[in-house]
Design a protein around this motif. Structure first.
Motif, PDB file in Angstrom:
ATOM      1  N   TYR A 601       0.984  28.075  33.237  1.00 18.65           N
ATOM      2  CA  TYR A 601       0.162  29.265  33.043  1.00 18.65           C
ATOM      3  C   TYR A 601      -1.196  29.170  33.664  1.00 18.65           C
ATOM      4  O   TYR A 601      -1.857  28.136  34.046  1.00 18.65           O
ATOM      5  N   ALA A 602      -1.840  30.465  33.729  1.00 24.79           N
ATOM      6  CA  ALA A 602      -2.735  30.333  34.773  1.00 24.79           C
ATOM      7  C   ALA A 602      -3.685  31.830  34.391  1.00 24.79           C
ATOM      8  O   ALA A 602      -3.064  32.782  34.061  1.00 24.79           O
ATOM      9  N   GLY A 603      -4.968  31.754  34.772  1.00 23.27           N
ATOM     10  CA  GLY A 603      -5.655  33.002  34.674  1.00 23.27           C
ATOM     11  C   GLY A 603      -5.704  33.354  36.124  1.00 23.27           C
ATOM     12  O   GLY A 603      -6.230  32.858  37.012  1.00 23.27           O
ATOM     13  N   LYS A 604      -5.484  34.849  36.033  1.00 19.24           N
ATOM     14  CA  LYS A 604      -5.455  35.473  37.369  1.00 19.24           C
ATOM     15  C   LYS A 604      -6.895  35.566  38.225  1.00 19.24           C
ATOM     16  O   LYS A 604      -6.879  35.344  39.457  1.00 19.24           O
ATOM     17  N   ASP A 605      -7.999  35.426  37.450  1.00 18.23           N
ATOM     18  CA  ASP A 605      -9.304  35.455  38.095  1.00 18.23           C
ATOM     19  C   ASP A 605     -10.145  34.036  38.365  1.00 18.23           C
ATOM     20  O   ASP A 605     -10.997  33.966  38.461  1.00 18.23           O
ATOM     21  N   ASP A 606      -9.047  32.878  38.227  1.00 18.77           N
ATOM     22  CA  ASP A 606      -9.843  31.655  38.351  1.00 18.77           C
ATOM     23  C   ASP A 606     -10.215  31.437  39.585  1.00 18.77           C
ATOM     24  O   ASP A 606      -9.800  31.532  40.706  1.00 18.77           O
ATOM     25  N   VAL A 607     -11.507  31.173  39.484  1.00 18.65           N
ATOM     26  CA  VAL A 607     -12.308  30.667  40.657  1.00 18.65           C
ATOM     27  C   VAL A 607     -12.501  29.145  40.976  1.00 18.65           C
ATOM     28  O   VAL A 607     -13.106  28.551  41.847  1.00 18.65           O
ATOM     29  N   ARG A 608     -12.140  28.394  39.928  1.00 19.91           N
ATOM     30  CA  ARG A 608     -12.247  26.834  40.083  1.00 19.91           C
ATOM     31  C   ARG A 608     -11.187  26.465  40.522  1.00 19.91           C
ATOM     32  O   ARG A 608     -11.076  25.480  41.533  1.00 19.91           O
ATOM     33  N   VAL A 609      -9.817  26.803  39.985  1.00 20.10           N
ATOM     34  CA  VAL A 609      -8.493  26.573  40.903  1.00 20.10           C
ATOM     35  C   VAL A 609      -7.906  27.904  41.049  1.00 20.10           C
ATOM     36  O   VAL A 609      -7.228  28.262  40.110  1.00 20.10           O
ATOM     37  N   PRO A 610      -8.138  28.254  42.127  1.00 19.60           N
ATOM     38  CA  PRO A 610      -7.472  29.470  42.836  1.00 19.60           C
ATOM     39  C   PRO A 610      -6.003  29.473  42.461  1.00 19.60           C
ATOM     40  O   PRO A 610      -5.314  28.687  42.378  1.00 19.60           O
ATOM     41  N   ILE A 611      -5.544  30.809  41.943  1.00 24.38           N
ATOM     42  CA  ILE A 611      -4.260  30.699  41.476  1.00 24.38           C
ATOM     43  C   ILE A 611      -3.088  30.796  42.522  1.00 24.38           C
ATOM     44  O   ILE A 611      -1.965  30.722  42.547  1.00 24.38           O
ATOM     45  N   PRO A 612      -3.375  31.091  43.955  1.00 24.33           N
ATOM     46  CA  PRO A 612      -2.445  30.740  45.026  1.00 24.33           C
ATOM     47  C   PRO A 612      -1.588  29.515  44.848  1.00 24.33           C
ATOM     48  O   PRO A 612      -0.478  29.543  45.191  1.00 24.33           O
ATOM     49  N   ILE A 614      -0.979  27.763  42.136  1.00 20.00           N
ATOM     50  CA  ILE A 614      -0.112  27.826  41.131  1.00 20.00           C
ATOM     51  C   ILE A 614       1.158  28.605  41.287  1.00 20.00           C
ATOM     52  O   ILE A 614       2.308  28.170  41.065  1.00 20.00           O
ATOM     53  N   LEU A 615       0.907  29.668  42.140  1.00 21.66           N
ATOM     54  CA  LEU A 615       2.021  30.596  42.537  1.00 21.66           C
ATOM     55  C   LEU A 615       2.691  29.799  43.363  1.00 21.66           C
ATOM     56  O   LEU A 615       4.075  29.731  43.424  1.00 21.66           O
ATOM     57  N   ARG A 616       2.363  29.038  44.335  1.00 20.29           N
ATOM     58  CA  ARG A 616       3.091  27.980  45.357  1.00 20.29           C
ATOM     59  C   ARG A 616       3.671  27.091  44.495  1.00 20.29           C
ATOM     60  O   ARG A 616       4.949  26.686  44.897  1.00 20.29           O
ATOM     61  N   MET A 617       3.191  26.557  43.457  1.00 17.93           N
ATOM     62  CA  MET A 617       3.994  25.335  42.527  1.00 17.93           C
ATOM     63  C   MET A 617       5.298  26.126  42.120  1.00 17.93           C
ATOM     64  O   MET A 617       6.559  25.574  41.864  1.00 17.93           O
ATOM     65  N   ASP A 618       5.180  27.265  41.334  1.00 20.64           N
ATOM     66  CA  ASP A 618       6.166  28.149  40.759  1.00 20.64           C
ATOM     67  C   ASP A 618       7.315  28.233  41.901  1.00 20.64           C
ATOM     68  O   ASP A 618       8.326  28.140  41.684  1.00 20.64           O
ATOM     69  N   ARG A 619       7.034  28.743  43.295  1.00 17.99           N
ATOM     70  CA  ARG A 619       7.992  28.711  44.398  1.00 17.99           C
ATOM     71  C   ARG A 619       8.500  27.347  44.500  1.00 17.99           C
ATOM     72  O   ARG A 619       9.708  27.206  44.864  1.00 17.99           O
ATOM     73  N   ALA A 620       7.706  26.456  44.645  1.00 16.32           N
ATOM     74  CA  ALA A 620       8.360  25.108  44.996  1.00 16.32           C
ATOM     75  C   ALA A 620       9.395  24.724  44.001  1.00 16.32           C
ATOM     76  O   ALA A 620      10.370  24.187  44.325  1.00 16.32           O
ATOM     77  N   LEU A 621       9.012  24.935  42.690  1.00 17.55           N
ATOM     78  CA  LEU A 621      10.114  24.413  41.630  1.00 17.55           C
ATOM     79  C   LEU A 621      11.415  25.293  41.805  1.00 17.55           C
ATOM     80  O   LEU A 621      12.366  24.770  41.542  1.00 17.55           O
ATOM     81  N   THR A 622      11.243  26.610  42.287  1.00 20.25           N
ATOM     82  CA  THR A 622      12.543  27.413  42.151  1.00 20.25           C
ATOM     83  C   THR A 622      13.317  27.119  43.402  1.00 20.25           C
ATOM     84  O   THR A 622      14.319  27.127  43.260  1.00 20.25           O
ATOM     85  N   ALA A 623      12.713  26.665  44.485  1.00 19.21           N
ATOM     86  CA  ALA A 623      13.369  26.304  45.916  1.00 19.21           C
ATOM     87  C   ALA A 623      13.942  25.181  45.405  1.00 19.21           C
ATOM     88  O   ALA A 623      15.290  24.587  46.164  1.00 19.21           O
ATOM     89  N   ALA A 624      13.488  24.181  44.700  1.00 20.07           N
ATOM     90  CA  ALA A 624      14.034  22.833  44.372  1.00 20.07           C
ATOM     91  C   ALA A 624      15.104  22.876  43.151  1.00 20.07           C
ATOM     92  O   ALA A 624      15.622  22.029  43.000  1.00 20.07           O
ATOM     93  N   GLY A 625      15.356  24.168  42.862  1.00 22.36           N
ATOM     94  CA  GLY A 625      16.630  24.159  41.904  1.00 22.36           C
ATOM     95  C   GLY A 625      16.317  24.148  40.553  1.00 22.36           C
ATOM     96  O   GLY A 625      17.116  24.033  39.466  1.00 22.36           O
ATOM     97  N   ASN A 626      14.876  24.018  40.325  1.00 24.41           N
ATOM     98  CA  ASN A 626      14.314  23.713  38.559  1.00 24.41           C
ATOM     99  C   ASN A 626      13.231  24.768  38.401  1.00 24.41           C
ATOM    100  O   ASN A 626      12.167  24.191  38.209  1.00 24.41           O
TER     101      ASN A 626
END
Length: 664
Positions: A601-612, A614-626
């Protein structure tokens, strides 16, 4: 810690408003509903009480006449909560803005600012912009001010601290509340990168701590009076060695009280003569917890000063539970009376500036905060409000615990168990890891981990909220052991905490989940990478997933800070963000190693941990089959969710996730 003993207190008569009967089930709405009252504070004469209360879905400022008990609403914000309310005399109030429910600190990344309003609602003025306003103007440097102290007898000015003169340095100013103009008080300061100013009783700036560019070194400067030159008292490092933090002048304006851990593990409070640079007697200490300041030099509970004249009147420590000792017999007697009248709770009190009224704050792990007025002459307590009375009877015990790491550190934390728990029962467990990581995020009755502990325990889980190496406030051994261990020994501490719960019989090792936000989100993902068979699932919020990106991207709010960069290099244990070890400790590069289920989960307007990332982590999990079992993103949320409805939706999905993954 210094302790005083008093005789048996006289009995107080307690007058409490009638309670309302509620269901004993803790609902999500109960947990995230805004309090009906927060942050009450008495005016100088005690005739008025300011507090915040719900209006338009936010906590807004109100004032109550203590004679008539009639309240007046002064603000009507619908996008921020009012925070940090301060009286200036009897007629004016100062406040800031933020998100009351945010797990990562209200106002830290979006709110702030400074506002003044008259007690009758007149004269409203914005004195400083919020972080959101500054960010919307695309400013990279936020010029901010915050209240340092009020001035006795002066209702038109206060003293504020801020970086208006130099972006990287904190100065003190007199602030005119009628026109917003500032007058610099700290001209001729001995250095840049200043913070932590101390004034004497004549409001002369005489002590300051300054940083060294590109280093973690802090230098303490002092001058004998306004006309004397600044001299260096000592220096220390934020990552290792003994620390020395000035706390306050004593009444003679010559002796200081300071916090230091020289020759000991925890920070203690000592008398100190700055003219001879001599450390004197220890006046307050605790064997397990820091007092006055922590090992990185940040202020923590220690001395208590009178808000009227800044005289030292007592000592406090934020231990497993807060503890207070008063210097005078009168306050000690009041404390004893309160503790007798309100047993089983943490009771603190503050007098109005003229001493005519006393406001009492009372809470525990099982009882949400209530406030009382104390009539010292009549020995009578009258309840004036409660924060969340609907939580009465629904909370569980917050048990202090200790676990030992594999290299011998003894680290404190908290354990939450269901109300009907039977000793020896091995329950599915959630291990909550706090954010930071170099913050002490959870204390007795307070914190994001405390909130998750209460919520998950109400659903039948055991919940462990451990601290770990680099957590400040717990002594230098624990703090300094964290440097150079990020993603390695620091993660092993999370494993060792779970091992403690299993050994003690509180946890089923085959049904363990790890949860956290910010660093805690990173820790949850890293645990799934590092020990893929230990935790069945991870709940990762606001998560750092790519260390190089996090520490080099201009999208983060601390980009360009050389001090922050230096600190994180020491934390991670690298001299170059492109080194292989940095990539190896980034979960986004290791998604294929994760076997268990992940909730993001993430806040779209996060400036401390920019959301890109977390989006990349989501894609990486999908690419890994999980792929992630759920990924919750909320609009108009930053580094933590502040809107109650968003939290209710998030945890509705989290609870479903937990039930599927580890059962009840």
């Amino acid at each position: 810690m210094r302790r005083f003993f008093v005789g048996l207190a006289s009995t107080l008569m307690l007058i409490v408003s009638a309670g309302v009967s509620h269901s004993q089930t803790l609902s999500l709405e109960d947990m995230f509903k805004s309090p009906q009252l927060a942050s009450p504070t008495l005016s100088r004469s005690g005739k008025y009480l300011a507090a915040t209360a719900p209006h338009k879905g936010r906590m807004n400022l109100m004032v109550m006449d203590m004679e008539t008990r009639k309240g007046t609403l002064l603000t009507s914000f619908d996008d921020f909560d009012v925070l940090n309310v301060r009286w200036v005399g009897d007629e004016k109030l100062l406040f800031t803005l933020g998100l009351f429910n945010s797990p990562t600190g209200p106002g830290q990344f979006d709110g702030g600012g400074l506002f003044v309003v008259g007690r009758d609602g007149s004269g409203s003025r914005r004195l400083a912009a919020t972080v959101r306003e500054l960010r919307d103007t695309r400013q990279r440097v936020y010029r901010t001010i915050a209240v340092y102290r009020t001035i006795p007898g002066n209702t038109n000015e206060v003293i504020v601290e801020g970086n208006l003169t130099s972006a990287d340095s904190e100065d003190l100013y007199r602030l005119n509340l009628n026109n917003g103009r500032t007058t610099l008080l700290t001209s001729g300061r001995p250095s840049d990168l200043t913070s932590g100013w101390l004034l004497d009783s004549k409001f002369v700036p005489r002590v300051v701590v300054a940083g060294v560019k590109n280093e973690l070194t802090q230098i303490v400067y002092y001058r004998k009076d306004a006309d004397s030159p600044w001299v260096e008292l000592t220096r220390f490092s934020r990552d290792k060695g003994a620390v020395f933090v000035p706390l306050a002048f004593e009444s003679d304006d010559q002796m200081l009280q300071v916090a230091t851990n020289k020759g000991r593990d925890t920070m203690a409070v000592y008398r100190y003569d700055p003219n001879t640079k001599t450390l004197g007697e220890m006046v307050a200490s605790h064997p397990r917890f820091d007092m006055g300041a922590d090992s990185q030099g940040a202020r923590v509970a220690g001395i208590i000063t009178n808000p009227v004249d800044d005289k030292i009147i007592g000592y406090r420590v934020n231990g497993d539970k807060p503890e207070t000792v008063w210097l005078d017999a009168g306050r000690s007697k009041i404390q004893a009376m309160l503790d007798q009248a309100l047993p089983g709770t943490i009771n603190t009190f503050a007098r109005s500036a003229d001493g005519s009224r006393t406001l009492v704050t009372s809470f525990s792990d099982l009882k949400p905060t209530r406030w009382y007025l104390l009539d010292e002459e009549k020995r009578k307590l009258e309840e004036v409000g409660a924060a969340r009375p609907w939580l009465d009877g629904k909370l569980v015990e917050q048990r202090p615990m200790r676990y030992t790491t594999r290299d011998g550190l003894e680290i404190p934390g908290y354990l939450f168990l269901p109300k009907d728990y039977k000793e020896g029962t091995k329950l599915p467990i959630i291990v909550h890891i706090h954010g930071g990581p170099q913050v002490r995020a959870d204390s007795f009755g307070n914190g994001f981990g405390t909130r998750e502990g209460q919520l998950f325990a109400s659903r039948g889980y055991s919940v462990l909220v451990p601290n770990f190496r680099v957590t400040p406030g717990l002594g230098n051994k624990i703090y300094s052991a964290g440097f150079g261990t990020y993603g390695r020994q620091m993660s092993e501490d999370h494993e060792d905490a779970l091992a403690w719960a299993v050994k003690e019989g509180y946890a089923d090792p085959k049904r363990a989940c790890i949860s956290g936000a910010s660093y805690g989100g990173y820790a949850a993902l890293q645990a799934m990478v590092k020990t893929p068979d230990l935790f069945k699932c991870a709940i990762a919020g606001l998560a750092v997933t790519d260390l190089e990106y996090q520490l080099t991207t201009p999208d983060s709010d601390f980009y360009g800070s050389e001090t922050a960069d230096k600190f994180w290099r020491e934390m991670v244990g690298t001299k170059d963000w492109s080194q292989p070890i940095v990539a190896a400790m980034s979960p986004v590069n290791n998604a294929s190693k994760i076997k268990g289920a992940v909730f993001l989960y993430a806040g779209k307007d996060d400036v401390r941990v920019p959301i890109p990332q977390i989006l990349r982590m989501d894609r990486a999990l999908t690419a890994a089959g999980n792929p992630a079992k759920a990924f919750v993103i909320k609009e108009k949320e930053g580094h933590g969710f502040g809107i109650p409805e968003n939290n209710v939706d998030l945890y509705t999905q989290v609870l479903k996730f937990l039930e599927v993954q580890i059962g009840k």
